[in-house]
Write a protein that holds these residues in place. Structure first.
Motif, mmCIF file in Angstrom:
data_model
loop_
_atom_site.group_PDB
_atom_site.id
_atom_site.type_symbol
_atom_site.label_atom_id
_atom_site.label_comp_id
_atom_site.label_asym_id
_atom_site.label_seq_id
_atom_site.Cartn_x
_atom_site.Cartn_y
_atom_site.Cartn_z
ATOM 1 N N LYS A 1 0.824 -1.209 0.000
ATOM 2 C CA LYS A 1 0.000 0.000 0.000
ATOM 3 C C LYS A 1 0.858 1.259 0.000
ATOM 4 N N GLY A 2 2.010 1.221 0.631
ATOM 5 C CA GLY A 2 2.887 2.389 0.599
ATOM 6 C C GLY A 2 3.430 2.640 -0.792
ATOM 7 N N ALA A 3 3.809 1.573 -1.482
ATOM 8 C CA ALA A 3 4.328 1.719 -2.841
ATOM 9 C C ALA A 3 3.232 2.204 -3.795
ATOM 10 N N ILE A 4 2.023 1.770 -3.568
ATOM 11 C CA ILE A 4 0.913 2.221 -4.423
ATOM 12 C C ILE A 4 0.720 3.724 -4.287
ATOM 13 N N ARG B 1 -9.703 19.054 -9.226
ATOM 14 C CA ARG B 1 -8.713 18.318 -8.420
ATOM 15 C C ARG B 1 -8.732 16.858 -8.852
ATOM 16 N N LEU B 2 -7.697 16.459 -9.599
ATOM 17 C CA LEU B 2 -7.606 15.093 -10.119
ATOM 18 C C LEU B 2 -6.964 14.188 -9.089
ATOM 19 N N GLN B 3 -7.579 13.043 -8.859
ATOM 20 C CA GLN B 3 -7.055 12.061 -7.910
ATOM 21 C C GLN B 3 -7.012 10.704 -8.601
ATOM 22 N N VAL B 4 -5.826 10.116 -8.680
ATOM 23 C CA VAL B 4 -5.630 8.829 -9.353
ATOM 24 C C VAL B 4 -6.120 7.696 -8.440
ATOM 25 N N ALA B 5 -6.762 6.704 -9.044
ATOM 26 C CA ALA B 5 -7.279 5.557 -8.288
ATOM 27 C C ALA B 5 -6.873 4.269 -8.980
ATOM 28 N N TYR B 6 -6.578 3.254 -8.150
ATOM 29 C CA TYR B 6 -6.244 1.912 -8.636
ATOM 30 C C TYR B 6 -7.287 0.958 -8.064
ATOM 31 N N HIS B 7 -7.931 0.167 -8.911
ATOM 32 C CA HIS B 7 -9.109 -0.574 -8.502
ATOM 33 C C HIS B 7 -8.826 -1.627 -7.439
ATOM 34 N N ARG B 8 -7.556 -2.119 -7.325
ATOM 35 C CA ARG B 8 -7.259 -3.151 -6.350
ATOM 36 C C ARG B 8 -6.754 -2.576 -5.027
ATOM 37 N N GLU B 9 -6.590 -1.286 -4.972
ATOM 38 C CA GLU B 9 -6.035 -0.703 -3.744
ATOM 39 C C GLU B 9 -6.937 -0.937 -2.524
ATOM 40 N N PRO B 10 -8.261 -0.783 -2.606
ATOM 41 C CA PRO B 10 -9.076 -1.075 -1.407
ATOM 42 C C PRO B 10 -8.926 -2.510 -0.919
#
Length: 1188
Positions: free
Chosen positions: A763-766, A806-815
Motif C-alpha cells: 500500500k505504501g508503494a501504491i 482536483r484530479l485524484q488517481v485511483a487503482y481498482h485493487r487498492e481497497p
C-alpha cells in the motif's frame, strides 16, 4: 286571543300586515310565464290599486263574527302560544320582526323584497337520514343527519319562484334555532351551509359536556313529498324571474348605479352583479359558455326566461332525501363489503381534500356511486371492502362524467329529462333514482377531472408491488401545497364580480342566487386550462368553504369564502417553454388565437418557412422559465376576467430566493452547474486522449456535488486579480492588507488507471506510484493542452475555464490491498479497515452515486434545485456537519424515484416541502428507506432488505438508507446522524413544514419564507462575531448583505498564462478546525464518562459559521481564543482543567477573522456533564446568517 282568532278568520290575509302590497296569487303571472315588471306605483312604495281579480273583504253578520272558534282553530292557537307566544303568524316573508334579536335568518336575502307569507307549524316528521343510519360514518367527524319535514300549511302556490322556498326554509330553521338555543340539552347551536351552498343552510346541534366534539346533529329542513310538481324543476325550466332579480330593493336597502348596459346593485347585506348579457368573447371557454348567451336581452322584450338548473336542483334535493335513504338502505342490505368499501373511499377522498366545500365529491355522492355500480353489476354483494374500493376507483379512472353522464333511474319515463338535457345545463352529470336530481350539479368539470386523475393514479399505485398501497393511499394526506407543482391564490374573491361583468354571466348569477364566486369559478378554470394546455396536465381549484357561524350572527357573505386557491400539475417537458405557437396567419383559427392572447400575440416566421401567430414569453434563466405559467395566468386573468395582478398571489417559487447566486442574484445556479459539467466533460476527453502516459485512463468520474447538480452554491468561473494577492513563484497567496480572496472550491475528479502487473502490492508503494501519476498528469496536461496545473502528492489541481479541478488517481485493487491483515499465526485474511472503507467510499461508491444522480437530474430537471434547498435548510439549522451531503441527496432522490401518492415534483419548492414531510413523518425506527437507483432492486430484494432490517435493527444506524450498491451497511449514515440529531431534525422539519404551509396558504399575511432558514441564536451560550471582510462566502448568506467587498477576482477566464489562484481557502473553516484542536484537551481526563472533553461537540456547529448580528450587552474584543480564558467573566462558573490550552502555530487568519466574543445572558445555565461544564459556541459573521 279569541278576538284575534276571529279577526284572522274574517280579515283577508293580505290586510294583516302593513308591508303587504298586493295578493301574491293575483300579482304573479302564470306558472311558466314571465313576471311582469312592477308598476310605477309599486316602485314608489305605494299600495297598488286593487284589480278586478283581487279578493275583497267578506261582509259577515254579527252572529258569524262572534261565533266560537272551531277545534282546529283552538289547536292552532295552542301551538302558537307555546312556540311563538304570539298569534300573528302568517306574516310577509320580509317581515321578520317576530324573530328574536338573538337569532338571525341564515340566508342572504338579496334582493330583499319577495312576495309570499310565512307562518310556523311544527314539523310533520323527523327522520334520521344519511351515513349514520347506514353505519358508514368515518371519523374524525361523526354527523347525524336529521330530515325535518316542513308541513304543507306553511307553503303557498308559486313558492318555487324567486327564492321563496329557500327563504321559508331558512325562517323555519331560524325559529327552531331560537327555540332549541334555550334548551340545556345542547351545548352548541349554530348555523352552517350544507357543502358551503348558501341556498342550503342547516342547523348544527352539539350535546352538552365532553361529547360536544364527538358528534354533531345536522337538521335539514325539507318539504313534504308531493308539495311541488316535479315538472317545474326540469333543467330547462326557469324559476327565478329576471325582473325580480334585477329590481333588487328600495333605496333604503341599497343603491344602484348604472353603467351603460350594466347595472350593479350594492346593498348593506351583500353585493350582486346585475348585467345585461350580450355576445360572449369569440373564443369558447367551455361547453356551458355558449348556453343562453343572449337570453336576457330578449327577456326584456317578453321572450322566454333563461333556465335556472342549479336553483331547480337545490329544491329537488330536499324533496328526495328520504327516497335516497331507502335506496341506499336497500343497496347495503346483505352487503357488509359496501360499508367497509365506503369507509375506505371516504378516507381516500378526505386525504385528498375532495369531500368538503361547494361542488365536492362528498361521502353521500360516493355512496350513490357504489350503489350505481351495484345496480349495473360492476360490483356484487360478495365483494370485500378492498374490492369495492378497487372497482370504484377503476370506474372513476375510466369514466368521464363530464362527457358521458350516468343515471340511477331504472324506468325510461318520457316525462323525465334525458341525459343530454342535463349535459346542456351542468358540467358533470350523475342523475339520481328519481331521474330529476343531478347529484353532481355543483361540481365543476375541473374538480371531477381531479378526482378522475387521482383515481387513475391510485390504481397505478395499487398495481405496484413495490409500494405499500394501504399506507400511501389511505394514511398519507395530500394537501394542495404538496400535491401540485405550483399554487397561486386569488386573494380578493370580490374581484369575481368584475369577472361576471367582463364575461357577461347574468344568467349564471341568477341561477346561483347571486353567488358570483360559484358563477364565475367554472369559467375562470376553463380559461386557465385553455391557456395552460400542453403545459399543465391538471388545473385544479380549491372548493369554496364557509365555516359555521353563531345563530346570533349575520350569515356569511359570498366574499367570506376567503382566498381561492388554484393548483397546477405540470407536464415537465413543456411547462417551461417560452413559445406558444398558433395557427398560420391565413387560417380562420388565427383570429380566435389573437383574440384569446390579446396584444401578446404576434406574427413570426419559423424555420420551416411558415408564418404563424405566436406568443413569446420573456425568460432567460431556468428559474424564470419555470415561472412562465405565472406570466400566462396573470395575463389571461387580467385580459378576460378583469382580475388585476395585485389580487393574484403566486407562491410557486418563493423559496428559491435562498439559493440564488451572484451579486445580482438573477438565477438559481442551474446555468452555472451546466457550465461546470460542460468544462468537466471537455477535461474528461482530454484526459482520455492523453499521450505518453505509462497506463491509460480507464474512467474519469466526477464526485463533487456540482457534477450531480446538487451543490448549494455552484462554482463560478473566476480569474484572480494579481494586485490583490501576494505572489510566490507561480502561485498566489492571500494578502493581510486585503480582504479574504474569493472562495474557489476544488472540484474533485477520480481518474481510474488501467490494471497492470506492474502495480505494486504494497500500500505504501501504491501511494508513491499514484504521486508519480499526479506529477505526470500535470506535466502532460501542461504540454499537450496548455492547462495551468499544480501537482501534489495526493492530487493534481488543474485550472481550466475559471474552475479548479482536483484530479485524484485511483487503482481498482487498492481497497482490497488495504483490507489485507496478517494474523499472529501468519495467515493472510481480509477485513474492512477504516482506511479501506474510506478509500472504497471515495473511489467506488461516491462515483457511482454521482453518476446515478446525474442521470436522475436528466430525467427530473428540478432534482438538483430541490436537493440544494434541502441542504440549505439543514445548513441553516446548524446541522450540516451532523448529516452528510450524500445522505441528503439520497433522501431527495427518494422523492423522485418513489413519489407515491404524489407525482414526481416539477418545481423545487414542492420537492422541498415533501422533503420536510419525509423527514418528519417517515418511521425511521421500524422501516428502512430504500432508494432504488436505476431500478436496481427487485421486489423480492426489497422484501429481503426489510426483513433483515427488522432482525438486526439494534445494530443498524438510526437512519438506514439502502441502495442497489449498498443494501446492508447504509454507508452514508453509518456514523451520522446520531439519534439525538435525527430527533432534532424531525422536530425542526415538522415545525418548518407547519410554518411554511401556513404562510404559503395565507396570501393575506406577511410571507417571509426565509424565516425557517434563520437559526435561533438564543440556544447558544457564547457568540463569536467575525469580521465580514474575512468571510469569503459572505454573499451566500440567507439575508444578502447590502454592501459587499471586492474579493480580488473577475468573472473572466479568457487568459491562458495566469498564476494559479488561491484554492479552498476559507478562514471560517480553518478557525473552526483550530477550535476543535485547541479545545480537545480542555477538559482533561478523569471525568465520570471517561474523559469527556470540555467542548460540547453535540452543540458545536462544525461547518456553519453563520447567524444574525447578535446585539450584545456584554461584548469584548479579543485577539485569540486563549484570550477568552484570560478575560473570562468571574463565576458563577469556574474553569475546569484549563491549564493546557493548545493554539495553532499560525494564528494570522484568527487575528483577522475574530471580531468579538459575546457571553449570552443565559451563560449561567451551562451544559453540565459530570463535573465538567460544557458550552455551546456559535461563530457569527457580522450581518449575515449561515454561510452555506
Amino acid at each position: 286571543m279569541l278576538q284575534q282568532s276571529l279577526w284572522r278568520r274574517t280579515v283577508p290575509l293580505e290586510t294583516q300586515h302593513p308591508c303587504f302590497t298586493g295578493s301574491p296569487e293575483a300579482a304573479e303571472e302564470a306558472e311558466q310565464g314571465p313576471e311582469p315588471p312592477a308598476g310605477g306605483a309599486a316602485r314608489r312604495g305605494k299600495r297598488a290599486a286593487p284589480t278586478a281579480a283581487a279578493p275583497q273583504p267578506a261582509k259577515l253578520s254579527r252572529a258569524e263574527l262572534y261565533k266560537p272558534p272551531t277545534s282546529e282553530e283552538l289547536t292552532q292557537l295552542k301551538e302558537t302560544e307555546d312556540l311563538f307566544h304570539s298569534s300573528l303568524l302568517r306574516l310577509q316573508l320580509t317581515d321578520q320582526a317576530w324573530l328574536s334579536k338573538d337569532v338571525k335568518v341564515p340566508f342572504l336575502q338579496v334582493p330583499f323584497n319577495v312576495k309570499g307569507r310565512f307562518h310556523f307549524v311544527p314539523p310533520a316528521e323527523l327522520k334520521v337520514v344519511g351515513s349514520y343510519l347506514l353505519g358508514t360514518c368515518v371519523r374524525p367527524e361523526i354527523n347525524v343527519d336529521v330530515a325535518v319535514t316542513m308541513p304543507r300549511e306553511i307553503f303557498q302556490d308559486k313558492d318555487n319562484l324567486n327564492q321563496r322556498y329557500h327563504r321559508k326554509r331558512a325562517l323555519y330553521l331560524a325559529h327552531i334555532a331560537q327555540h332549541l338555543s334555550k334548551e340545556k340539552l345542547f351545548g352548541s347551536v349554530r348555523f352552517a351551509y350544507m357543502n358551503s351552498n348558501h341556498l342550503k343552510p342547516i342547523l348544527l346541534l352539539r350535546p352538552q359536556g365532553k361529547d360536544e366534539k364527538m358528534v354533531t346533529v345536522r337538521l335539514h329542513a325539507c318539504p313534504d313529498s308531493g308539495l311541488f310538481k316535479p315538472s317545474r324543476f326540469h333543467p330547462s325550466k326557469n324559476n327565478v324571474r329576471t325582473t325580480w332579480f334585477m329590481e333588487q330593493s328600495t333605496p333604503k336597502e341599497g343603491r344602484a348605479w348604472g353603467w351603460g348596459n350594466m347595472r350593479l346593485f350594492v346593498s348593506g347585506r351583500d353585493c350582486t352583479q346585475c348585467l345585461r348579457v350580450g355576445l360572449l368573447p369569440p373564443f369558447s371557454l367551455g361547453r356551458r359558455l355558449v348556453i343562453g348567451s343572449n337570453v336576457l336581452s330578449s327577456a326584456h322584450t317578453g321572450a322566454t326566461e333563461p333556465p335556472t338548473p342549479h336553483y331547480n336542483n337545490s329544491i329537488l334535493c330536499d324533496t328526495v332525501m328520504l327516497s335516497h335513504l331507502h335506496f341506499l338502505s336497500n343497496a347495503a342490505t346483505d352487503f357488509p363489503g359496501m360499508k367497509d368499501g365506503l369507509a375506505l373511499l371516504k378516507v381516500w377522498l378526505n386525504q385528498r381534500q375532495l369531500c368538503k366545500g361547494l361542488g365536492c365529491f362528498s361521502g353521500f355522492l360516493v355512496s350513490m356511486l357504489v350503489a350505481y355500480l351495484l345496480m349495473k353489476r360492476k360490483i356484487v354483494k360478495m365483494m370485500s371492502g378492498y374490492q369495492v374500493l378497487r372497482s370504484t376507483l377503476q370506474f372513476l379512472a375510466t369514466t368521464d362524467l363530464s362527457v358521458t353522464g350516468i343515471s340511477l333511474a331504472k324506468d325510461a319515463d318520457p316525462s323525465l329529462p334525458v341525459l343530454d338535457d342535463f349535459h346542456q345545463a351542468f358540467e358533470v352529470v350523475f342523475v339520481d333514482p328519481s331521474g330529476l336530481v343531478n347529484l353532481c350539479a355543483d361540481m365543476t368539470a375541473s374538480k371531477y377531472h381531479q378526482v378522475q386523475f387521482e383515481a387513475k393514479h391510485s390504481m397505478e399505485i395499487l398495481d405496484d408491488r413495490m409500494v405499500d398501497g394501504f399506507q400511501v393511499l389511505l394514511m398519507t394526506p395530500k394537501p394542495m401545497l404538496r400535491t401540485f407543482d405550483h399554487v397561486f391564490h386569488l386573494k380578493h374573491v370580490s374581484k369575481l364580480q368584475g369577472t361576471c361583468k367582463k364575461m357577461q354571466l347574468l344568467n349564471e348569477l341568477m341561477d346561483r342566487g347571486g353567488n358570483y364566486v360559484a358563477a364565475a369559478l367554472p369559467f375562470v378554470v376553463s380559461l386557465l386550462a385553455r391557456g395552460l394546455s400542453g403545459r399543465a396536465q391538471l388545473v385544479a381549484h380549491s372548493m369554496p368553504q364557509i365555516s359555521e357561524w353563531p345563530i346570533d350572527a349575520e350569515p356569511p357573505k359570498h366574499k367570506d369564502v376567503g382566498p381561492l386557491t388554484f393548483g397546477l400539475l405540470f407536464v415537465p417537458e413543456f411547462a417551461a417553454s417560452t413559445l406558444e405557437k398558433g395557427p398560420q396567419a391565413d387560417h380562420p383559427e388565427a383570429l380566435e388565437f389573437r383574440t384569446f392572447w390579446g396584444e401578446k400575440s404576434e406574427l413570426r416566421r419559423f424555420q420551416d418557412g411558415s408564418i404563424c401567430e405566436a406568443v413569446v414569453w420573456e425568460a432567460s434563466a431556468v428559474c424564470q422559465k419555470r415561472l412562465i405559467p405565472e406570466q400566462i395566468i396573470r395575463h389571461l386573468l387580467k385580459l378576460h376576467a378583469d382580475i388585476p395582478e395585485s389580487s393574484i398571489c403566486y407562491t410557486g417559487a418563493l423559496l428559491e430566493s435562498v439559493i440564488r447566486t451572484g451579486k445580482e442574484a438573477s438565477g438559481t445556479g442551474e446555468e452555472a452547474m451546466v457550465s461546470v459539467v460542460c468544462s468537466y466533460n471537455d477535461l474528461s476527453r482530454k484526459l482520455w486522449n492523453l499521450k505518453e502516459l505509462p497506463l491509460t485512463v480507464t474512467a474519469v468520474q466526477g464526485v463533487h456535488p456540482a457534477f450531480r447538480y446538487t451543490d448549494v452554491f455552484p462554482p463560478i468561473p473566476m480569474k484572480p486579480i494579481y494586485s490583490f494577492h501576494n505572489r510566490s513563484k507561480h502561485l498566489l497567496l492571500p494578502s493581510e492588507e486585503k480582504p479574504c480572496p474569493a472562495y474557489i472550491t476544488p472540484l474533485k475528479v477520480i481518474c481510474h488507471m488501467e490494471g497492470s502487473g506492474q502495480w505494486p502490492q504494497d500500500k505504501g508503494a501504491i501511494k508513491r506510484i499514484k504521486a508519480a501519476f499526479h506529477l505526470q498528469l500535470a506535466e502532460l496536461l501542461r504540454q499537450q493542452h496548455q492547462l495551468v496545473c499544480r501537482p501534489a502528492v495526493t492530487h493534481t489541481d488543474v485550472y481550466k475555464d475559471g474552475y479548479v479541478f482536483r484530479l485524484q488517481v485511483a487503482y481498482h485493487r487498492e481497497p482490497l490491498i488495504l483490507k489485507e491483515v496478517v494474523t499472529p499465526e501468519g495467515m493472510l485474511k481480509y477485513q474492512d479497515t477504516e482506511e479501506s472503507r474510506q478509500l472504497e467510499l471515495e473511489t467506488l461508491h461516491l462515483p457511482y452515486l454521482t453518476s446515478s444522480l446525474h442521470g436522475l437530474q436528466q430525467q427530473h430537471p428540478v432534482f438538483g434545485s430541490t436537493s440544494r434547498l434541502a441542504k440549505r435548510w439543514i445548513s441553516a439549522q446548524l446541522l450540516s456537519d451532523s448529516i452528510s451531503e450524500e445522505c441528503v441527496d439520497l433522501l431527495v432522490a427518494f422523492l423522485f424515484l418513489h413519489p407515491a401518492p404524489f407525482t414526481p415534483p416539477s418545481s423545487p419548492q414542492v420537492g422541498f416541502l415533501r422533503f420536510l414531510n419525509l423527514l418528519a413523518t417517515f418511521d425511521w425506527k421500524n422501516n428502512p428507506l430504500i432508494v432504488n437507483l436505476n431500478t436496481g432492486l427487485t421486489d423480492s430484494v426489497c422484501t429481503e432488505i426489510k426483513n433483515k432490517f427488522i432482525a438486526a435493527r439494534s445494530r443498524l444506524p438510526v437512519m438506514f438508507l439502502a441502495t442497489p450498491k449498498d443494501q446492508w451497511s447504509s454507508m452514508w449514515t453509518r456514523e451520522r446522524p446520531s439519534a439525538q440529531i435525527l430527533q432534532r431534525l424531525i422536530l425542526l422539519a415538522l415545525e418548518s413544514l407547519r410554518v411554511l404551509e401556513e404562510q404559503l396558504m395565507d396570501p393575506l399575511s406577511d410571507q417571509d419564507m426565509k424565516m425557517v432558514f434563520r437559526p435561533p441564536l438564543d440556544f447558544y451560550d457564547v457568540l463569536i462575531h467575525l469580521n465580514p471582510n474575512q468571510i469569503p462566502r459572505h454573499l451566500e448568506s440567507v439575508d444578502r448583505p447590502v454592501k459587499s467587498v471586492s474579493r480580488g477576482v473577475v468573472k473572466n477566464s479568457s487568459a491562458v498564462n495566469i498564476l494559479f489562484p488561491v484554492v479552498g481557502y476559507d478562514p471560517v473553516q480553518l478557525y473552526l478546525q483550530d477550535l476543535r484542536v485547541s479545545t480537545a484537551c480542555w477538559g482533561g481526563r478523569g471525568g465520570a464518562q471517561g474523559g469527556a472533553p470540555f467542548w460540547h461537540l453535540d452543540c458545536l456547529p462544525l461547518q456553519d459559521a453563520a447567524g444574525d448580528i447578535f446585539r450584545c450587552l456584554h461584548g469584548m474584543d479579543i485577539a485569540s481564543p486563549a484570550e477568552v480564558l484570560m478575560n473570562a467573566p468571574p463565576p458563577p462558573w469556574k474553569w475546569e482543567g484549563c491549564c493546557d490550552v493548545r493554539m495553532s502555530s499560525d494564528t494570522k487568519h484568527q487575528e483577522l477573522l475574530l471580531k468579538s466574543i459575546v457571553f449570552s445572558t443565559k451563560v449561567s445555565r451551562p451544559f453540565v456533564s459530570s463535573q465538567l461544564i460544557h458550552f455551546s459556541w456559535l461563530l457569527v459573521p457580522i450581518g449575515v446568517h449561515d454561510g452555506q
